[in-house]
Design an enzyme around this catalytic site. Sequence first.
Site, PDB file in Angstrom:
ATOM      1  N   SER A  43      -4.861  17.140  73.459  1.00 28.06           N
ATOM      2  CA  SER A  43      -4.661  18.267  72.550  1.00 28.06           C
ATOM      3  C   SER A  43      -3.196  18.672  72.542  1.00 28.06           C
ATOM      4  CB  SER A  43      -5.515  19.459  72.980  1.00 28.06           C
ATOM      5  OG  SER A  43      -5.147  20.604  72.237  1.00 28.06           O
TER       6      SER A  43
ATOM      7  N   HIS B  96      -5.644  15.242  69.171  1.00 27.87           N
ATOM      8  CA  HIS B  96      -6.458  16.411  68.819  1.00 27.87           C
ATOM      9  C   HIS B  96      -5.539  17.559  68.401  1.00 27.87           C
ATOM     10  CE1 HIS B  96     -10.236  18.682  68.967  1.00 27.87           C
ATOM     11  NE2 HIS B  96      -9.514  19.696  69.418  1.00 27.87           N
TER      12      HIS B  96
ATOM     13  N   ASP C  84      -5.534  21.465  67.214  1.00 32.50           N
ATOM     14  CA  ASP C  84      -6.284  22.718  67.151  1.00 32.50           C
ATOM     15  C   ASP C  84      -5.646  23.655  66.131  1.00 32.50           C
ATOM     16  OD1 ASP C  84      -8.357  22.431  69.217  1.00 32.50           O
ATOM     17  OD2 ASP C  84      -6.674  22.271  70.590  1.00 32.50           O
TER      18      ASP C  84
ATOM     19  N   MET D 131      -5.865  27.289  64.415  1.00 31.69           N
ATOM     20  CA  MET D 131      -6.419  28.633  64.604  1.00 31.69           C
ATOM     21  C   MET D 131      -5.745  29.605  63.648  1.00 31.69           C
ATOM     22  SD  MET D 131      -6.383  28.779  68.772  1.00 31.69           S
ATOM     23  CE  MET D 131      -6.612  27.293  69.756  1.00 31.69           C
TER      24      MET D 131
ATOM     25  N   HIS E 111      -9.291  20.043  64.380  1.00 35.63           N
ATOM     26  CA  HIS E 111     -10.350  20.995  64.733  1.00 35.63           C
ATOM     27  C   HIS E 111     -10.021  22.340  64.092  1.00 35.63           C
ATOM     28  CE1 HIS E 111     -12.266  23.440  68.293  1.00 35.63           C
ATOM     29  NE2 HIS E 111     -12.879  23.650  67.148  1.00 35.63           N
TER      30      HIS E 111
ATOM     31  N   MET F 175     -10.538  25.961  63.610  1.00 38.67           N
ATOM     32  CA  MET F 175     -11.085  27.221  64.138  1.00 38.67           C
ATOM     33  C   MET F 175     -10.619  28.332  63.205  1.00 38.67           C
ATOM     34  SD  MET F 175     -10.484  26.664  68.226  1.00 38.67           S
ATOM     35  CE  MET F 175      -9.258  25.361  68.124  1.00 38.67           C
TER      36      MET F 175
ATOM     37  N   MET G 151     -17.961  22.801  72.461  1.00 33.78           N
ATOM     38  CA  MET G 151     -16.951  23.586  73.169  1.00 33.78           C
ATOM     39  C   MET G 151     -17.478  23.942  74.553  1.00 33.78           C
ATOM     40  SD  MET G 151     -14.410  23.788  71.103  1.00 33.78           S
ATOM     41  CE  MET G 151     -13.425  24.968  72.040  1.00 33.78           C
TER      42      MET G 151
ATOM     43  N   PHE H 254      -8.031  29.752  72.964  1.00 32.72           N
ATOM     44  CA  PHE H 254      -6.904  29.619  73.885  1.00 32.72           C
ATOM     45  C   PHE H 254      -7.058  28.356  74.728  1.00 32.72           C
ATOM     46  CE2 PHE H 254      -7.348  34.168  73.133  1.00 32.72           C
ATOM     47  CZ  PHE H 254      -6.053  34.529  72.823  1.00 32.72           C
ATOM     48  N   GLY H 255      -5.947  27.744  75.078  1.00 33.18           N
ATOM     49  CA  GLY H 255      -5.967  26.619  76.003  1.00 33.18           C
ATOM     50  C   GLY H 255      -6.000  27.106  77.440  1.00 33.18           C
TER      51      GLY H 255
ATOM     52  N   ASP I 292     -14.660  19.669  74.387  1.00 33.48           N
ATOM     53  CA  ASP I 292     -13.339  20.309  74.367  1.00 33.48           C
ATOM     54  C   ASP I 292     -13.383  21.602  75.166  1.00 33.48           C
ATOM     55  OD1 ASP I 292     -10.844  21.332  73.776  1.00 33.48           O
ATOM     56  OD2 ASP I 292     -11.185  21.516  71.622  1.00 33.48           O
TER      57      ASP I 292
END
Length: 214
Positions: free
Chosen positions: A7, A32, A34, A36, A65, A67, A136, A142-143, A174
């Site tokens: 990611s 990957h 992310d 958001m 992905h 979100m 998930m 958040f990572g 993930d």
Amino acid sequence: MVKIAPSILSADFSKLGEEIKDVERGGADYIHIDVMDGHFVPNITIGPLIVEAVRPITKLPLDVHLMIENPDQYIEAFANAGADYITVHVEACKHLHRTIHLIKSFGVKAGVVLNPATPVHSLLHVLEDIDMVLLMTVNPGFGGQKFIESVLPKISQVRDLIISKGLTVEIEVDGGVNEKTAKQCIEAGATVLVAGSAIYNEPDRKQAIEKIRG
């Protein structure tokens, strides 16, 4: 063999191109990404422009992905930017079946995301239409969060459902994936593992990827 999807949320964005090339050299299978929006989840990350910038840097599939709220509004932009997979959350889609087919209409593989509290039966009427289920193992946004072990039986449920229908659908996991939790996910049935800090916080990315792959 299980696939690894680093990611870029955990990468150093000041040298993002080199960070992506480094994990590609290290044996990564996907990249990957992310996305958001600050609404569906409390954080804000990146948009189609970054996907477009990343596309020429790597030959690996870009696993995007979303979100975000109202994903239908942005699917075309992410597809045109170079996404190979686009995954959407059940809760973000008013008409999940329509959204899946919108993704596929652009020649992109479609996936559905289950949050830790989202039931597996949400997939029952769309499983034949998708290429990936993303489970998930943290709450999205958040990572670096702690792995939620109670999701492990859900991974097995999804695997059994896919097998019972005779389908070929990737099972991606993930959240909080590291050397220890990766093994648990693989045993439960995962075929793709997303890892951020467990790869990008390590100086030797190749070794980190190999440890997670097991």
